[in-house]
Scaffold this active site. Structure first.
Site, short mmCIF file in Angstrom:
data_model
loop_
_atom_site.label_atom_id
_atom_site.label_comp_id
_atom_site.label_asym_id
_atom_site.label_seq_id
_atom_site.Cartn_x
_atom_site.Cartn_y
_atom_site.Cartn_z
N CYS A 176 -3.17 -1.88 8.85
CA CYS A 176 -3.85 -1.27 7.80
C CYS A 176 -4.63 -0.11 8.06
O CYS A 176 -4.31 0.74 7.45
CB CYS A 176 -4.39 -2.42 6.67
SG CYS A 176 -3.37 -3.45 6.19
N LYS A 230 -7.89 -8.12 16.26
CA LYS A 230 -9.23 -8.93 15.78
C LYS A 230 -9.27 -10.47 15.92
O LYS A 230 -8.02 -10.81 16.06
CB LYS A 230 -9.67 -8.37 14.46
CG LYS A 230 -8.78 -9.13 13.33
CD LYS A 230 -9.21 -8.55 11.84
CE LYS A 230 -8.78 -9.23 10.94
NZ LYS A 230 -9.28 -9.34 9.53
N THR A 242 0.71 -1.04 0.02
CA THR A 242 0.14 0.09 0.24
C THR A 242 0.90 1.20 -0.01
O THR A 242 1.67 1.48 0.86
CB THR A 242 -0.83 -0.10 1.15
OG1 THR A 242 -1.66 -1.26 1.44
CG2 THR A 242 -2.04 1.11 1.10
N GLU A 268 -3.74 -4.87 -2.77
CA GLU A 268 -4.47 -5.91 -2.36
C GLU A 268 -5.90 -5.54 -1.20
O GLU A 268 -5.65 -4.31 -0.92
CB GLU A 268 -3.55 -6.89 -1.51
CG GLU A 268 -2.62 -6.00 -0.35
CD GLU A 268 -3.21 -5.72 1.06
OE1 GLU A 268 -2.89 -4.70 1.85
OE2 GLU A 268 -4.60 -6.36 1.26
N PHE A 269 -6.55 -6.12 -1.10
CA PHE A 269 -7.67 -5.87 -0.38
C PHE A 269 -8.04 -7.08 0.85
O PHE A 269 -9.21 -7.27 1.23
CB PHE A 269 -8.93 -5.77 -0.91
CG PHE A 269 -8.77 -4.22 -1.72
CD1 PHE A 269 -8.36 -4.86 -3.14
CD2 PHE A 269 -9.09 -3.17 -1.52
CE1 PHE A 269 -8.09 -3.69 -4.10
CE2 PHE A 269 -8.93 -1.98 -2.62
CZ PHE A 269 -8.58 -2.59 -3.74
N LEU A 270 -6.77 -7.66 1.06
CA LEU A 270 -6.80 -8.94 2.02
C LEU A 270 -7.29 -8.58 3.37
O LEU A 270 -6.72 -7.81 3.88
CB LEU A 270 -5.65 -9.77 1.86
CG LEU A 270 -5.08 -10.27 0.32
CD1 LEU A 270 -3.60 -11.00 0.82
CD2 LEU A 270 -6.07 -10.94 -0.31
C1 UDX Z 1 2.55 -5.17 3.59
C2 UDX Z 1 2.59 -3.51 3.83
O1 UDX Z 1 3.27 -3.07 4.94
C3 UDX Z 1 1.32 -3.04 3.66
O2 UDX Z 1 1.21 -1.62 3.23
C4 UDX Z 1 0.69 -3.59 2.48
O3 UDX Z 1 -0.54 -3.33 2.42
C5 UDX Z 1 0.87 -4.91 2.03
O4 UDX Z 1 1.97 -5.59 2.52
P1 UDX Z 1 2.38 -6.71 5.37
O5 UDX Z 1 2.56 -7.94 4.37
O6 UDX Z 1 1.57 -7.06 6.52
O7 UDX Z 1 2.08 -5.39 4.69
O8 UDX Z 1 3.77 -6.24 5.88
P2 UDX Z 1 4.79 -7.13 6.68
O9 UDX Z 1 4.40 -8.37 7.39
O10 UDX Z 1 5.60 -6.20 7.63
O11 UDX Z 1 5.79 -7.94 5.58
C6 UDX Z 1 6.83 -7.06 4.83
C7 UDX Z 1 7.95 -8.01 4.41
O12 UDX Z 1 8.82 -7.55 3.51
C8 UDX Z 1 8.80 -8.43 6.06
O13 UDX Z 1 8.91 -9.90 6.00
C9 UDX Z 1 10.25 -7.96 5.48
O14 UDX Z 1 11.36 -8.60 5.96
C10 UDX Z 1 10.06 -7.74 4.01
N1 UDX Z 1 11.20 -6.72 3.38
C11 UDX Z 1 11.00 -5.38 3.94
C12 UDX Z 1 12.04 -7.24 2.50
O15 UDX Z 1 12.25 -8.49 2.30
N2 UDX Z 1 13.13 -6.22 1.92
C13 UDX Z 1 12.80 -5.03 2.31
O16 UDX Z 1 13.62 -4.09 1.75
C14 UDX Z 1 11.79 -4.56 3.17
C1 UDX Z 2 -8.18 -4.30 6.45
C2 UDX Z 2 -9.48 -4.37 5.38
O1 UDX Z 2 -10.36 -4.84 5.78
C3 UDX Z 2 -8.60 -4.94 4.05
O2 UDX Z 2 -9.57 -5.11 3.04
C4 UDX Z 2 -7.42 -4.70 3.97
O3 UDX Z 2 -6.67 -4.99 2.76
C5 UDX Z 2 -6.34 -4.36 5.08
O4 UDX Z 2 -7.09 -3.93 6.13
P1 UDX Z 2 -7.55 -5.98 8.36
O5 UDX Z 2 -6.76 -5.22 8.89
O6 UDX Z 2 -7.30 -7.70 8.11
O7 UDX Z 2 -8.24 -5.70 6.96
O8 UDX Z 2 -9.03 -6.25 9.48
P2 UDX Z 2 -10.45 -5.64 9.28
O9 UDX Z 2 -11.28 -6.97 9.30
O10 UDX Z 2 -10.50 -4.78 8.33
O11 UDX Z 2 -10.62 -5.13 10.66
C6 UDX Z 2 -9.83 -3.71 11.05
C7 UDX Z 2 -10.12 -3.63 12.39
O12 UDX Z 2 -11.50 -2.72 12.65
C8 UDX Z 2 -10.06 -4.58 13.43
O13 UDX Z 2 -9.59 -3.87 14.42
C9 UDX Z 2 -11.49 -4.71 13.73
O14 UDX Z 2 -11.59 -5.11 15.25
C10 UDX Z 2 -12.31 -3.23 13.62
N1 UDX Z 2 -13.60 -3.54 13.09
C11 UDX Z 2 -14.06 -4.31 12.02
C12 UDX Z 2 -14.63 -3.15 14.10
O15 UDX Z 2 -14.42 -2.48 15.06
N2 UDX Z 2 -16.11 -3.06 13.70
C13 UDX Z 2 -16.23 -3.75 12.51
O16 UDX Z 2 -17.51 -3.74 12.26
C14 UDX Z 2 -15.40 -4.43 11.73
#
Ligand code: UDX
Ligand code: UDX
Length: 424
Positions: free
Chosen positions: A260, A320, A121, A151-153
């Site tokens: 996120c 969550k 992101t 991504e919207f995961l």
């Molecule tokens: C990441 C982003 O943070 C988020 O904004 C985006 O939406 C989805 O991808 P996430 O997968 O949750 O989210 O991040 P994280 O779990 O921190 O994983 C990032 C990985 O990249 C780590 O394993 C880190 O070691 C690796 N990394 C980071 C590299 O391999 N090379 C780099 O230069 C920096």
């Molecule tokens: C979110 C988005 O849903 C996903 O599409 C994006 O790619 C990454 O960010 P995630 O961070 O896994 O996903 O969590 P999500 O299920 O969205 O919940 C986010 C937070 O909102 C959690 O702390 C959850 O407890 C809170 N939440 C969610 C509420 O307080 N009320 C709700 O009705 C739903």
């Protein structure tokens, strides 16, 4: 296709496993050698339902590989998918140093045509910057295409969201990479949304900002319901039947956390201010969210005015349910505030043992309430909805149950003689 995914985090790993399962040859690389060694031994460093099995299956089928040799790997693969972290800086903007680092590696190793897909992101304008940077680095424009593919995961449902997406968004500068991009995902009935690089970046931010807005609206409505002694769930059910509103994401409680929503809300605000655009609504969404925890603490102190030395049990520490992720967890923020108020905090979570000084982390749900003055539900794990309240009653000293996720059946809890508290 042969795809190299840079970043073996939540997004990188789940995407790698799914793309391999769709039939692509996928190499997932990460700078953290320990993480890669784990993965090579079949150990998955994160919890995500179904991920272990999918990785094992595709490693066995010679579809999925892991390496920490980032530069060598990037050189070998025609499709590069960037999933490195974009953490927040103190000013709320996104730290793009990891993305920049990967782009410079790509620039120094590109001599045949490559598709460079950004899944991390990133703020609006980043992928235009990537395009310009590669040209500045002397790469011929015919040798690459930059694509924004947010991504919207949701954590806990990541694989389901990959196999059953509700949309697939591609931002491109030209139509050249589109034929190949359409080979990437198994999309089922999901529509493709083709737009500009910056359009795709903003779809991602707008999605998360809207979800955050819906949650803060739910929390503000719950406050109003509380003042009028109305059950907020009736309101959520009532308005949720309208397809223009929808019941999903109207659960009130401690507020939104995770890696996120909070981060993307700040980054979007920062991107708006950079263009002198005011963000009254986004600011309000943040403010409501930031004040939810104090609201619940006030609810507790109406019954327990002096928390000093009180024994408080917290059920749920993850941000969550169905994840092991503690990033920006509202439950952890609440625990820290309780510790500041001099409480003795006992925590239980079905997935994670919280290591925080001053916190007693239990492995048994019922042991965690022994002699407690109050019990707080801070993450709505299914297990807590199936609690044996007679057992809890026999072990607790106090009778307060504060439901900070509005997830329990209040009538049932009260039947066991508890003072059941919630907001709205
Ligand atoms: C990441 C982003 O943070 C988020 O904004 C985006 O939406 C989805 O991808 P996430 O997968 O949750 O989210 O991040 P994280 O779990 O921190 O994983 C990032 C990985 O990249 C780590 O394993 C880190 O070691 C690796 N990394 C980071 C590299 O391999 N090379 C780099 O230069 C920096
Ligand atoms: C979110 C988005 O849903 C996903 O599409 C994006 O790619 C990454 O960010 P995630 O961070 O896994 O996903 O969590 P999500 O299920 O969205 O919940 C986010 C937070 O909102 C959690 O702390 C959850 O407890 C809170 N939440 C969610 C509420 O307080 N009320 C709700 O009705 C739903």
């Amino acid at each position: 296709m042969r795809i190299c995914i840079v970043g073996a985090g939540y997004v990188g790993l789940t995407t790698a496993a799914a793309l391999a399962d769709f039939g692509h040859e996928v190499l997932c690389v990460d700078m953290e050698e320990s993480k890669i060694n784990c993965l090579r031994q079949g150990k998955v460093p994160i919890y995500e339902p179904g991920l272990d099995e999918l990785i094992t299956k595709n490693v066995k089928n010679n579809k999925l590989f892991f390496s920490s040799l980032v530069e060598e790997s990037i050189k070998e693969y025609p499709v590069i998918l960037i999933a490195v972290g974009t953490p927040s800086k103190d000013d709320g903007s996104s730290n793009l140093m990891f993305v920049h680092r990967v782009i410079d590696v790509i620039a120094s190793t590109t001599n045949v045509y490559k598709i460079i897909i950004t899944k991390s992101t990133v703020p609006p304008g980043t992928n235009e910057w990537i395009h310009k940077r590669l040209i500045e680095k002397g790469i011929d424009e015919d040798l690459f295409d930059v694509v924004s593919n947010p991504e919207f995961l949701r954590e806990g449902f990541a694989l389901r969201d990959l196999y059953h997406p509700n949309k697939i968004v591609f931002g491109t500068k030209t139509s050249r990479p589109i034929k190949n991009l359409k080979k990437l995902y198994y999309r089922g009935k999901a529509p493709y949304i083709f737009t500009s690089l910056t359009g795709a970046e903003l779809i991602k931010y707008a999605s998360n900002a809207f979800l955050a807005t819906k949650i803060s609206f739910a929390n503000e409505m719950a406050r109003i319901c509380d003042a009028y002694e109305v059950d907020y769930d009736d309101i959520a059910k009532g308005i949720g039947t309208d397809p223009r509103i929808g019941r999903y994401f109207l659960n009130s409680g401690l507020g939104f956390g995770g890696s996120c929503l909070p981060k993307d809300l700040s980054s979007l605000k920062h991107s708006a201010v950079k263009k002198n655009v005011e963000t009254k609504l986004l600011d309000a969404v943040r403010e409501v969210n930031d004040t939810q925890i104090d609201l619940y603490l006030n609810k507790l102190t109406t019954e327990l005015p002096d928390l000093t030395g009180k024994r408080i049990t917290i059920w749920g520490v993850t941000f969550k349910p169905d994840t092991d992720d503690l990033r920006s967890s509202p439950a952890v923020m609440m625990i820290k505030k309780l510790l500041e108020k001099g409480c003795q905090v006992h925590a239980y979570d079905p997935m994670v043992q919280l290591e925080l000084s001053g916190v007693y982390s239990h492995t048994n749900q019922y042991e965690s309430v022994k002699n407690s003055d109050a019990l707080i539900i801070s993450t709505e794990w299914q297990q807590f909805l199936e609690t044996d309240w007679a057992e809890v009653k026999s072990r607790m000293k106090g009778t307060i149950v504060l439901d900070a996720r509005n997830c329990l059946d209040g009538k049932l809890v009260r039947k066991f003689g508890f003072l059941y508290l919630r907001i709205g």
